[in-house]
Write a protein that holds these residues in place. Structure first.
Motif, PDB file in Angstrom:
ATOM      1  N   SER A  37     -12.810   0.025  -0.880  1.00 24.51           N
ATOM      2  CA  SER A  37     -11.827  -1.011  -0.314  1.00 24.51           C
ATOM      3  C   SER A  37     -12.241  -2.369  -0.582  1.00 24.51           C
ATOM      4  O   SER A  37     -11.522  -3.317  -0.901  1.00 24.51           O
ATOM      5  CB  SER A  37     -11.272  -0.842   1.056  1.00 24.51           C
ATOM      6  OG  SER A  37     -10.751   0.636   1.173  1.00 24.51           O
ATOM      7  N   LEU A  52      -9.442   9.246  -5.663  1.00 24.68           N
ATOM      8  CA  LEU A  52      -8.462   8.139  -5.416  1.00 24.68           C
ATOM      9  C   LEU A  52      -8.530   7.146  -6.370  1.00 24.68           C
ATOM     10  O   LEU A  52      -7.576   6.541  -6.914  1.00 24.68           O
ATOM     11  CB  LEU A  52      -9.005   7.702  -3.965  1.00 24.68           C
ATOM     12  CG  LEU A  52      -8.878   8.660  -2.814  1.00 24.68           C
ATOM     13  CD1 LEU A  52      -9.160   7.832  -1.529  1.00 24.68           C
ATOM     14  CD2 LEU A  52      -7.684   9.101  -2.528  1.00 24.68           C
ATOM     15  N   TYR A 103      -1.747   9.402  -2.923  1.00 27.69           N
ATOM     16  CA  TYR A 103      -3.159   9.681  -3.332  1.00 27.69           C
ATOM     17  C   TYR A 103      -3.799  10.539  -2.526  1.00 27.69           C
ATOM     18  O   TYR A 103      -4.854  11.128  -3.199  1.00 27.69           O
ATOM     19  CB  TYR A 103      -3.961   8.278  -3.732  1.00 27.69           C
ATOM     20  CG  TYR A 103      -3.419   7.278  -4.610  1.00 27.69           C
ATOM     21  CD1 TYR A 103      -2.276   7.576  -5.384  1.00 27.69           C
ATOM     22  CD2 TYR A 103      -3.933   6.057  -4.904  1.00 27.69           C
ATOM     23  CE1 TYR A 103      -1.626   6.707  -6.515  1.00 27.69           C
ATOM     24  CE2 TYR A 103      -3.258   5.168  -6.049  1.00 27.69           C
ATOM     25  CZ  TYR A 103      -2.265   5.692  -6.724  1.00 27.69           C
ATOM     26  OH  TYR A 103      -1.751   4.728  -7.610  1.00 27.69           O
ATOM     27  N   PHE A 125       0.928  -1.000  -0.107  1.00 25.37           N
ATOM     28  CA  PHE A 125       0.051   0.113   0.140  1.00 25.37           C
ATOM     29  C   PHE A 125       0.872   1.273   0.032  1.00 25.37           C
ATOM     30  O   PHE A 125       0.504   2.406   0.471  1.00 25.37           O
ATOM     31  CB  PHE A 125      -0.849  -0.040   1.235  1.00 25.37           C
ATOM     32  CG  PHE A 125      -1.911  -1.185   1.431  1.00 25.37           C
ATOM     33  CD1 PHE A 125      -2.695  -1.596   0.236  1.00 25.37           C
ATOM     34  CD2 PHE A 125      -1.273  -2.248   2.398  1.00 25.37           C
ATOM     35  CE1 PHE A 125      -3.447  -2.695   0.623  1.00 25.37           C
ATOM     36  CE2 PHE A 125      -1.951  -3.479   2.408  1.00 25.37           C
ATOM     37  CZ  PHE A 125      -3.071  -3.725   1.473  1.00 25.37           C
ATOM     38  N   LEU A 134      -3.323  -1.980   6.226  1.00 20.54           N
ATOM     39  CA  LEU A 134      -4.172  -0.960   5.331  1.00 20.54           C
ATOM     40  C   LEU A 134      -5.067  -0.519   6.308  1.00 20.54           C
ATOM     41  O   LEU A 134      -5.597   0.599   5.820  1.00 20.54           O
ATOM     42  CB  LEU A 134      -4.995  -2.170   4.221  1.00 20.54           C
ATOM     43  CG  LEU A 134      -6.013  -1.356   3.373  1.00 20.54           C
ATOM     44  CD1 LEU A 134      -5.534  -0.293   2.716  1.00 20.54           C
ATOM     45  CD2 LEU A 134      -6.732  -2.311   2.269  1.00 20.54           C
ATOM     46  N   VAL A 191      -6.106   8.125   5.737  1.00 20.09           N
ATOM     47  CA  VAL A 191      -6.804   8.682   4.554  1.00 20.09           C
ATOM     48  C   VAL A 191      -8.047   9.251   4.902  1.00 20.09           C
ATOM     49  O   VAL A 191      -8.209  10.613   4.458  1.00 20.09           O
ATOM     50  CB  VAL A 191      -7.050   7.498   3.573  1.00 20.09           C
ATOM     51  CG1 VAL A 191      -8.111   8.280   2.498  1.00 20.09           C
ATOM     52  CG2 VAL A 191      -5.870   7.103   3.002  1.00 20.09           C
ATOM     53  N   ARG A 211      -3.592   2.742   7.281  1.00 19.41           N
ATOM     54  CA  ARG A 211      -3.448   3.555   6.507  1.00 19.41           C
ATOM     55  C   ARG A 211      -4.999   4.205   5.851  1.00 19.41           C
ATOM     56  O   ARG A 211      -5.096   5.462   5.716  1.00 19.41           O
ATOM     57  CB  ARG A 211      -3.010   2.959   5.232  1.00 19.41           C
ATOM     58  CG  ARG A 211      -1.437   2.835   5.420  1.00 19.41           C
ATOM     59  CD  ARG A 211      -0.745   2.164   4.301  1.00 19.41           C
ATOM     60  NE  ARG A 211       0.588   1.865   4.475  1.00 19.41           N
ATOM     61  CZ  ARG A 211       1.734   2.689   4.058  1.00 19.41           C
ATOM     62  NH1 ARG A 211       1.390   3.654   3.468  1.00 19.41           N
ATOM     63  NH2 ARG A 211       2.761   2.362   4.524  1.00 19.41           N
ATOM     64  N   LEU A 212      -6.025   3.605   5.890  1.00 16.44           N
ATOM     65  CA  LEU A 212      -7.322   4.151   5.639  1.00 16.44           C
ATOM     66  C   LEU A 212      -7.631   4.837   6.478  1.00 16.44           C
ATOM     67  O   LEU A 212      -8.394   5.831   6.148  1.00 16.44           O
ATOM     68  CB  LEU A 212      -8.215   2.975   5.380  1.00 16.44           C
ATOM     69  CG  LEU A 212      -8.111   2.021   4.058  1.00 16.44           C
ATOM     70  CD1 LEU A 212      -9.167   1.009   3.882  1.00 16.44           C
ATOM     71  CD2 LEU A 212      -7.743   2.842   2.757  1.00 16.44           C
ATOM     72  N   ILE A 215      -0.720   4.785  -1.075  1.00 20.09           N
ATOM     73  CA  ILE A 215      -1.927   5.581  -0.598  1.00 20.09           C
ATOM     74  C   ILE A 215      -1.642   7.132  -0.335  1.00 20.09           C
ATOM     75  O   ILE A 215      -2.528   8.006  -0.515  1.00 20.09           O
ATOM     76  CB  ILE A 215      -2.442   4.618   0.617  1.00 20.09           C
ATOM     77  CG1 ILE A 215      -3.156   3.431   0.141  1.00 20.09           C
ATOM     78  CG2 ILE A 215      -3.343   5.505   1.352  1.00 20.09           C
ATOM     79  CD1 ILE A 215      -3.603   2.418   1.095  1.00 20.09           C
TER      80      ILE A 215
END
Length: 200
Positions: free
Chosen positions: A168, A97, A69, A63, A129, A136, A132-133, A66
Protein backbone atom coordinates in the motif's frame (compact mmCIF):
# COMPACT_ATOMS: atom_id res chain seq x y z
CA UNK A 1 -30.69 -19.50 -10.14
CA UNK A 2 -34.06 -17.97 -11.19
CA UNK A 3 -33.89 -15.88 -14.35
CA UNK A 4 -35.14 -12.79 -12.47
CA UNK A 5 -32.28 -13.06 -9.97
CA UNK A 6 -29.74 -13.33 -12.78
CA UNK A 7 -31.19 -10.26 -14.48
CA UNK A 8 -31.09 -8.28 -11.25
CA UNK A 9 -27.49 -9.24 -10.64
CA UNK A 10 -26.53 -8.28 -14.18
CA UNK A 11 -28.33 -4.94 -13.93
CA UNK A 12 -26.67 -4.24 -10.59
CA UNK A 13 -23.24 -5.05 -12.06
CA UNK A 14 -23.88 -2.83 -15.07
CA UNK A 15 -24.98 0.05 -12.83
CA UNK A 16 -21.88 -0.32 -10.69
CA UNK A 17 -19.67 -0.34 -13.78
CA UNK A 18 -21.41 2.78 -15.10
CA UNK A 19 -20.76 4.56 -11.81
CA UNK A 20 -17.08 3.57 -11.86
CA UNK A 21 -16.70 4.72 -15.46
CA UNK A 22 -18.42 8.04 -14.76
CA UNK A 23 -16.30 8.63 -11.66
CA UNK A 24 -13.13 7.77 -13.55
CA UNK A 25 -13.93 10.25 -16.31
CA UNK A 26 -14.75 13.00 -13.82
CA UNK A 27 -11.86 12.35 -11.44
CA UNK A 28 -9.34 12.38 -14.27
CA UNK A 29 -10.99 15.35 -15.99
CA UNK A 30 -12.05 17.67 -13.15
CA UNK A 31 -9.95 16.28 -10.35
CA UNK A 32 -11.07 14.36 -7.29
CA UNK A 33 -11.82 17.43 -5.16
CA UNK A 34 -13.79 19.03 -7.99
CA UNK A 35 -16.14 16.07 -8.36
CA UNK A 36 -19.18 15.41 -6.18
CA UNK A 37 -21.31 12.31 -5.74
CA UNK A 38 -24.12 14.20 -7.49
CA UNK A 39 -21.81 14.81 -10.46
CA UNK A 40 -20.94 11.11 -10.67
CA UNK A 41 -24.58 10.04 -10.40
CA UNK A 42 -25.64 12.46 -13.11
CA UNK A 43 -22.88 11.31 -15.46
CA UNK A 44 -23.77 7.66 -14.79
CA UNK A 45 -27.47 8.33 -15.37
CA UNK A 46 -28.55 7.25 -11.89
CA UNK A 47 -29.96 8.92 -8.80
CA UNK A 48 -27.57 9.81 -5.97
CA UNK A 49 -29.37 7.28 -3.76
CA UNK A 50 -28.48 4.60 -6.31
CA UNK A 51 -24.82 5.63 -6.05
CA UNK A 52 -24.98 5.00 -2.30
CA UNK A 53 -26.39 1.53 -2.84
CA UNK A 54 -23.05 0.66 -4.43
CA UNK A 55 -20.52 2.91 -2.67
CA UNK A 56 -20.42 4.57 0.74
CA UNK A 57 -18.53 7.59 -0.59
CA UNK A 58 -16.74 8.87 -3.66
CA UNK A 59 -13.46 7.71 -2.07
CA UNK A 60 -14.81 4.16 -2.15
CA UNK A 61 -14.95 4.28 -5.95
CA UNK A 62 -11.17 4.69 -6.00
CA UNK A 63 -10.84 1.23 -4.44
CA UNK A 64 -13.76 -0.50 -6.14
CA UNK A 65 -11.53 -3.35 -7.31
CA UNK A 66 -10.16 -4.57 -3.99
CA UNK A 67 -12.82 -7.12 -3.05
CA UNK A 68 -12.47 -8.86 -6.43
CA UNK A 69 -8.72 -9.12 -5.90
CA UNK A 70 -9.18 -10.68 -2.47
CA UNK A 71 -11.16 -13.53 -4.05
CA UNK A 72 -8.11 -14.17 -6.22
CA UNK A 73 -5.76 -14.14 -3.22
CA UNK A 74 -7.94 -16.53 -1.22
CA UNK A 75 -8.15 -18.90 -4.20
CA UNK A 76 -4.36 -18.75 -4.50
CA UNK A 77 -3.91 -19.85 -0.88
CA UNK A 78 -6.31 -22.75 -1.41
CA UNK A 79 -4.52 -23.93 -4.55
CA UNK A 80 -0.94 -23.87 -3.23
CA UNK A 81 0.77 -27.26 -3.55
CA UNK A 82 1.41 -29.51 -0.60
CA UNK A 83 4.65 -28.64 1.16
CA UNK A 84 4.17 -24.89 0.77
CA UNK A 85 4.97 -23.18 4.06
CA UNK A 86 2.73 -20.65 5.80
CA UNK A 87 5.38 -17.99 5.15
CA UNK A 88 5.22 -18.75 1.43
CA UNK A 89 1.42 -18.71 1.57
CA UNK A 90 1.46 -15.14 2.90
CA UNK A 91 3.93 -14.03 0.25
CA UNK A 92 2.04 -15.74 -2.59
CA UNK A 93 -1.32 -14.37 -1.42
CA UNK A 94 -0.13 -10.76 -1.41
CA UNK A 95 1.76 -11.27 -4.67
CA UNK A 96 -1.49 -12.44 -6.24
CA UNK A 97 -3.03 -9.08 -5.37
CA UNK A 98 -0.23 -7.37 -7.27
CA UNK A 99 -0.52 -9.85 -10.15
CA UNK A 100 -4.23 -9.01 -10.39
CA UNK A 101 -3.34 -5.34 -10.69
CA UNK A 102 -1.13 -6.18 -13.67
CA UNK A 103 -4.12 -7.43 -15.62
CA UNK A 104 -6.65 -5.05 -14.11
CA UNK A 105 -9.30 -3.34 -16.19
CA UNK A 106 -8.56 0.08 -17.64
CA UNK A 107 -10.65 1.92 -15.05
CA UNK A 108 -8.54 0.62 -12.17
CA UNK A 109 -5.34 1.71 -13.85
CA UNK A 110 -6.77 5.11 -14.84
CA UNK A 111 -7.59 5.78 -11.20
CA UNK A 112 -4.05 5.01 -9.97
CA UNK A 113 -2.80 8.63 -10.30
CA UNK A 114 -5.94 9.85 -8.55
CA UNK A 115 -5.39 7.44 -5.65
CA UNK A 116 -1.80 8.63 -5.28
CA UNK A 117 -2.89 12.28 -5.26
CA UNK A 118 -5.63 11.65 -2.69
CA UNK A 119 -3.19 9.77 -0.44
CA UNK A 120 -0.66 12.60 -0.63
CA UNK A 121 -3.21 15.34 -0.03
CA UNK A 122 -4.76 13.54 2.92
CA UNK A 123 -1.34 12.99 4.48
CA UNK A 124 -1.71 9.23 4.52
CA UNK A 125 -4.11 6.42 3.88
CA UNK A 126 -7.71 7.49 3.21
CA UNK A 127 -10.10 6.04 5.84
CA UNK A 128 -12.04 4.12 3.18
CA UNK A 129 -8.88 2.31 2.12
CA UNK A 130 -7.96 1.53 5.72
CA UNK A 131 -11.35 -0.13 6.21
CA UNK A 132 -11.03 -2.11 3.01
CA UNK A 133 -7.47 -3.25 3.78
CA UNK A 134 -8.63 -4.51 7.15
CA UNK A 135 -11.20 -6.64 5.33
CA UNK A 136 -8.52 -7.82 2.90
CA UNK A 137 -6.21 -8.94 5.68
CA UNK A 138 -9.00 -10.64 7.61
CA UNK A 139 -10.11 -12.74 4.66
CA UNK A 140 -6.60 -13.75 3.64
CA UNK A 141 -5.62 -14.53 7.23
CA UNK A 142 -8.72 -16.70 7.62
CA UNK A 143 -7.78 -18.61 4.46
CA UNK A 144 -4.21 -19.18 5.66
CA UNK A 145 -5.12 -20.24 9.19
CA UNK A 146 -7.69 -22.65 7.75
CA UNK A 147 -5.03 -24.10 5.43
CA UNK A 148 -2.50 -24.40 8.27
CA UNK A 149 -4.26 -25.56 11.47
CA UNK A 150 -2.23 -24.82 14.58
CA UNK A 151 -0.43 -21.90 12.96
CA UNK A 152 0.58 -19.02 15.23
CA UNK A 153 -2.10 -16.61 13.99
CA UNK A 154 -0.49 -13.54 15.55
CA UNK A 155 2.80 -14.22 13.79
CA UNK A 156 0.98 -14.81 10.52
CA UNK A 157 -1.11 -11.65 10.95
CA UNK A 158 2.03 -9.59 11.55
CA UNK A 159 3.67 -10.99 8.42
CA UNK A 160 0.55 -10.40 6.34
CA UNK A 161 0.09 -6.89 7.74
CA UNK A 162 3.69 -6.02 6.95
CA UNK A 163 3.30 -7.19 3.35
CA UNK A 164 -0.04 -5.48 2.74
CA UNK A 165 1.21 -2.29 4.39
CA UNK A 166 4.39 -2.29 2.31
CA UNK A 167 2.44 -2.77 -0.92
CA UNK A 168 0.00 0.00 0.00
CA UNK A 169 2.80 2.40 0.86
CA UNK A 170 4.60 1.78 -2.42
CA UNK A 171 1.39 1.99 -4.46
CA UNK A 172 0.43 5.31 -2.87
CA UNK A 173 3.77 6.83 -3.90
CA UNK A 174 4.05 5.43 -7.42
CA UNK A 175 1.42 6.02 -10.10
CA UNK A 176 3.49 4.72 -13.02
CA UNK A 177 2.29 1.23 -14.06
CA UNK A 178 5.63 0.24 -15.60
CA UNK A 179 7.46 0.61 -12.29
CA UNK A 180 4.66 0.32 -9.72
CA UNK A 181 4.07 -3.42 -9.88
CA UNK A 182 7.77 -4.30 -9.72
CA UNK A 183 8.19 -1.96 -6.76
CA UNK A 184 5.25 -3.59 -4.97
CA UNK A 185 6.64 -7.10 -5.53
CA UNK A 186 9.98 -5.99 -4.14
CA UNK A 187 8.21 -4.46 -1.13
CA UNK A 188 6.55 -7.82 -0.39
CA UNK A 189 9.94 -9.53 -0.30
CA UNK A 190 11.39 -6.87 1.96
CA UNK A 191 8.41 -6.95 4.31
CA UNK A 192 8.66 -10.71 4.68
CA UNK A 193 12.35 -10.90 5.61
CA UNK A 194 11.66 -10.73 9.34
CA UNK A 195 9.20 -13.61 9.14
CA UNK A 196 11.23 -16.29 7.39
CA UNK A 197 10.73 -18.99 10.03
CA UNK A 198 7.11 -18.88 11.18
CA UNK A 199 6.20 -21.21 14.03
CA UNK A 200 3.61 -23.84 13.11
Amino acid sequence: MPKSTGLRDRKRRMTREAIVLAATELFTGRGFAGTTVADIAERAGVAPRTFFLHFASKEDVLFHHIERYVDIAVARVSSLPAGTTAWEAVQRAVESLVDALDVADTNVDALAPVRVLVARESGGMPPSLAVRLHGVQTRILDAITERYPGLDALHCAAHLGACVGAVSAVASQNATPSTRTDAMRHAITLAGTGFTAPPT
